[in-house]
Design an enzyme around this catalytic site. Structure first.
Site, PDB file in Angstrom:
ATOM      1  N   CYS A  22       5.036  -6.617  -6.154  1.00 47.36           N
ATOM      2  CA  CYS A  22       3.598  -6.830  -5.967  1.00 47.36           C
ATOM      3  C   CYS A  22       2.789  -5.862  -6.828  1.00 47.36           C
ATOM      4  O   CYS A  22       3.203  -4.718  -6.988  1.00 47.36           O
ATOM      5  CB  CYS A  22       3.229  -6.652  -4.501  1.00 47.36           C
ATOM      6  N   PRO A  23       1.698  -6.344  -7.379  1.00 42.83           N
ATOM      7  CA  PRO A  23       1.035  -7.627  -7.170  1.00 42.83           C
ATOM      8  C   PRO A  23       1.436  -8.696  -8.179  1.00 42.83           C
ATOM      9  O   PRO A  23       0.871  -9.782  -8.190  1.00 42.83           O
ATOM     10  CB  PRO A  23      -0.438  -7.279  -7.328  1.00 42.83           C
TER      11      PRO A  23
END
Length: 83
Positions: A22-23
């Site tokens: 992430c992201p």
């Protein structure tokens, strides 16, 4: 950035994001969704456990219909979204 590849035999677009955290999976999913025709099926493959919640959430925010999150093998999931 990774791009979705069309699987002609299954009529789906596959975005393999194994190894990304992430992201990045959310950003790549949004980018892929915006590039696909309405009604397309996008399969996101991930080995990042938080993406099993974060990718469906962002897909829904972008107007997608999440059809499911499936464990392909231990530690690897497929998130299926209709764009």
């Amino acid at each position: 950035m990774a791009q979705a590849v069309y699987d002609e035999s299954r009529k789906v677009h596959v975005l393999d994001l194994r190894g990304y955290v992430c992201p990045y999976p959310q950003l790549a999913t949004v980018r892929a969704m915006k590039s696909l025709p309405k009604g397309s099926v996008l399969e996101v493959i991930t080995d990042n456990p938080p993406s099993c919640e974060n990718v469906p959430a962002v897909a829904r925010r972008e107007g997608g219909v999440v059809e499911g999150v499936y464990e392909l093998e231990p530690g690897v999931w497929k998130i299926v979204t209709r764009v």
